[in-house]
Write a protein that holds these residues in place. Sequence first.
Motif, short mmCIF file in Angstrom:
data_model
loop_
_atom_site.label_atom_id
_atom_site.label_comp_id
_atom_site.label_asym_id
_atom_site.label_seq_id
_atom_site.Cartn_x
_atom_site.Cartn_y
_atom_site.Cartn_z
N MET A 486 0.82 -1.20 0.00
CA MET A 486 0.00 0.00 0.00
C MET A 486 0.86 1.27 0.00
O MET A 486 2.06 1.21 0.33
N PRO A 487 0.26 2.40 -0.37
CA PRO A 487 0.98 3.68 -0.33
C PRO A 487 1.33 4.12 1.09
O PRO A 487 2.08 5.07 1.27
N VAL A 488 0.76 3.45 2.12
CA VAL A 488 1.08 3.76 3.52
C VAL A 488 1.84 2.58 4.12
O VAL A 488 1.73 1.43 3.64
N ASP A 489 2.57 2.83 5.15
CA ASP A 489 3.44 1.81 5.73
C ASP A 489 2.65 0.93 6.71
O ASP A 489 2.92 0.90 7.92
N ARG A 490 1.65 0.25 6.21
CA ARG A 490 0.87 -0.67 7.02
C ARG A 490 -0.01 -1.52 6.11
O ARG A 490 -0.26 -1.15 4.97
N GLN A 491 -0.44 -2.66 6.62
CA GLN A 491 -1.35 -3.51 5.84
C GLN A 491 -2.76 -2.91 5.91
O GLN A 491 -3.21 -2.44 6.94
N VAL A 492 -3.40 -2.93 4.74
CA VAL A 492 -4.79 -2.45 4.65
C VAL A 492 -5.66 -3.63 4.22
O VAL A 492 -5.30 -4.38 3.30
N THR A 493 -6.80 -3.79 4.89
CA THR A 493 -7.72 -4.88 4.54
C THR A 493 -9.11 -4.31 4.24
O THR A 493 -9.40 -3.15 4.57
N ILE A 494 -9.92 -5.15 3.64
CA ILE A 494 -11.30 -4.75 3.36
C ILE A 494 -12.23 -5.86 3.81
O ILE A 494 -11.83 -7.02 3.95
N SER A 495 -13.49 -5.49 4.01
CA SER A 495 -14.56 -6.45 4.31
C SER A 495 -15.60 -6.32 3.20
O SER A 495 -15.75 -5.26 2.59
N ALA A 496 -16.34 -7.43 2.97
CA ALA A 496 -17.29 -7.44 1.86
C ALA A 496 -18.58 -8.15 2.25
O ALA A 496 -18.56 -9.13 3.01
N GLY A 497 -19.68 -7.65 1.72
CA GLY A 497 -20.99 -8.28 1.90
C GLY A 497 -21.63 -8.52 0.55
O GLY A 497 -21.49 -7.71 -0.37
N ILE A 498 -22.38 -9.65 0.42
CA ILE A 498 -22.91 -10.07 -0.89
C ILE A 498 -24.40 -10.36 -0.78
O ILE A 498 -24.88 -10.95 0.19
N ALA A 499 -25.12 -9.94 -1.83
CA ALA A 499 -26.53 -10.33 -2.01
C ALA A 499 -26.74 -10.61 -3.49
O ALA A 499 -26.02 -10.11 -4.34
N GLU A 500 -27.76 -11.42 -3.78
CA GLU A 500 -27.99 -11.86 -5.17
C GLU A 500 -29.41 -11.54 -5.62
O GLU A 500 -30.37 -11.70 -4.85
N HIS A 501 -29.52 -11.09 -6.87
CA HIS A 501 -30.83 -10.89 -7.52
C HIS A 501 -31.05 -12.00 -8.55
O HIS A 501 -30.12 -12.33 -9.31
N PRO A 502 -32.22 -12.63 -8.55
CA PRO A 502 -33.42 -12.32 -7.74
C PRO A 502 -33.56 -13.19 -6.51
O PRO A 502 -34.63 -13.24 -5.90
N LEU A 503 -32.49 -13.95 -6.17
CA LEU A 503 -32.59 -14.90 -5.07
C LEU A 503 -33.00 -14.23 -3.78
O LEU A 503 -33.87 -14.70 -3.05
N HIS A 504 -32.38 -13.10 -3.48
CA HIS A 504 -32.63 -12.45 -2.19
C HIS A 504 -33.65 -11.34 -2.26
O HIS A 504 -34.38 -11.11 -1.30
N SER A 505 -33.70 -10.63 -3.38
CA SER A 505 -34.67 -9.54 -3.50
C SER A 505 -34.71 -9.06 -4.96
O SER A 505 -33.76 -9.28 -5.72
N SER A 506 -35.83 -8.41 -5.31
CA SER A 506 -35.96 -7.79 -6.64
C SER A 506 -36.01 -6.28 -6.52
O SER A 506 -36.39 -5.59 -7.47
N SER A 507 -35.65 -5.76 -5.37
CA SER A 507 -35.64 -4.31 -5.14
C SER A 507 -34.20 -3.84 -5.02
O SER A 507 -33.40 -4.45 -4.31
N ALA A 508 -33.88 -2.75 -5.71
CA ALA A 508 -32.53 -2.23 -5.69
C ALA A 508 -32.12 -1.81 -4.28
O ALA A 508 -31.04 -2.15 -3.79
#
Length: 538
Positions: A486-508
Motif C-alpha cells: 500500500m501507499p502507507v506503511d501498514r497492511q490495509v484490509t477490506i470487508s465485503a458483503g454479498i446479495a444476489e438478484h433475484p434470489l434475495h430480492s428484486s428491489s434495488a
Amino acid sequence: MISQNAASRFRGKIRRFKKISLTALLGGLVTISVLMTLTIMFISSYTSQKQSLINTTLSLNYSNAVQMSNTLDALFKSMQNNLAHDARYFADIDYSDSPKLNSALDLIKNSSNYFNSMTLVDSDGLVLSISPYSADSVGYHVSSEAAKTALRLQEPYISEAYKTPRKKRRIVFVSEPVFDAHGKFKGMIGGNIYLQDQNILNLLFGSQMKTSQGSHFFIVDSKGTLIYHPDTARIGENISRNTVVSKLLNNEKGKAQYRNLAGVDSLAGYYKVPTTDWGVVVVSPTQTVYDQLNHQIGLLILYTSVPFLLLTLIVIRVARQLARPFVSLTDLVQQVDQGRVDLPIMKPHWNREADLLNRTVLSALANFRKQREQLTYDARTDVLTGMTNRRTFEEVIQNWLDEGIRFSIVVLDIDRFKSINDTYGHHAGDEVLKHIANLIRLSVRPEDVSSRFGGEEFVVLLRDADTKEAYQIAENIRVSVAGSVMPVDRQVTISAGIAEHPLHSSSASELFHLADTALYRAKEEGRNRTVTIKALRK
C-alpha cells in the motif's frame, strides 16, 4: 423661416426616435451573422451532398449492372454447356423411338431449371419431342424464324426476344446442334425461356427486384427490346429510343443521368452481356436522391437549431456584459461632471470590442461542446478513483432489474480507514483509495460494473453471477488488497458483503441493504472477510 421650422421638426423626430441599445445591436448583428453563416452552410452542404449522392448512386448502379451482366453471362454459358452435353447424348439415340426420346428429354428438362420447355428437332425441322409434352407441336415442323435460323446455322445459337407464331408467347430460344458419330448433322436440341412467365431470370434476379425507393433494373436484347422488366406487361416493348439503351446498342457501357421515355429523371448504370449481346440497366429515380438529401438537411436543421438557440442566449448575455462598461462610463462622466472623481485615461475600444465579441462567441461554441462532454463524464465518474460513481451505479442496477438480468451485488468497505487518515493524512488516504480501486478493477470482469459509493465504500455489480461466483470474486479482491503493498506503511484490509438478484430480492434498495447488512456482519466477525446474506438467514 419655413426652412428653420422644417429643421426643427426633423430634430424633434430624431429626438423622439427610440435609440437602439448596444445589447440589441450586438445581439442582432451576431444573430444575423450566424443565420447567414448557417444559410451558406446549408446551401453549400446541399449542393455538395447532392452531387456526392448522385455520383454514389451512379457508381453503385453501374457496379450492380456489371455484376448482373457477369451473372447473366455465366448463366448462358452454363446453359450452352448443358445443351452441348445433352446434344452428345442424343447423337446416338434412335430418333424413331419416340417414348425414349420423350423420357430422355423430360429427364433433361427436369434436371435443371434453366428452361420453361425443351424441344428436340431433326435436321428437317420436324419436332420429334417436346417437354412438357404437347401434341400440338410434336410431328410438326418448326415455324419460328429463330428455330429456322438455328437449323440453318448448325451451331450454338441464342435468339433475340420474339413472339411465337402460334401461341404468341414472348420467348428467348437457346439451341445446340446435334451431330452423329460421323459428324453428320442430325438436328438440334433447344430450350425456351418464357419471358412473361416464371423463368430462370425471375429465379436468379427476383430478390434483387425488391429494391427500395423505386430503384429497379431491366434487360434489353441487341435490338433494344425489353427481355426483363419489373412490369411484365412491358416485356417485348422496344425502348431503343431510351438514351441509355441507345448507348448500349452502340456498344457503350457506363453510367449516366438521363430522362427516360416517361419523362422521369433517372440515374442509371449500364453494361453489356458478352455472351448474348444483351444489355443490363440498373435505374434509380433522381428524386430518391433528393428525398435522401432533404431528409439529411432536415436532420441538420434540427440538430443545429438547439445550439443556435443556446448561442443566441449566450450572445444576449455577452452583449449585456459588453454594454456594462458603457453604462459605467456614463456614471463616470456624471461623477466627473460633479467633480467627485479624477478622469481616467480613456482608450478607443470599438474595434477591439468587436474583435473580442467575435472571439468570445467562437470560443463559447467550442467550449460549450467540451464542457458538455466534461460535465457528462464528471456526472458519471468519481473524480478521485476514476471509477463510476453512485449515480451510475444506481442507473445500472435499475436497468438490470428492469431487464430481468441475474446479478450479484458486492459491497466493500476499507477496514479502519479513519485511522489511516488520522495517522498518515487525507492525501495518503486518497492514495489508498485509488490503489484499492485499481485492484478492484483488475479483479472484476469486463461486463461487471465497479463504483465508488462514497467515502471508503465500494460497490461491484457482477452480471450473470450467483452468490457462489460473487463470493469467489469478492475473496479475490479481499486477498489481493490484503497482500498488496500500500501507499502507507501498514497492511490495509477490506470487508465485503454479498446479495444476489433475484434470489434475495428484486428491489434495488433492499438488495443494497442486504449486502450492506452482510458487510457489517463481516465487520462484527473481525473484519478482513467476506459474508453473504444467506449466512444471515441460517
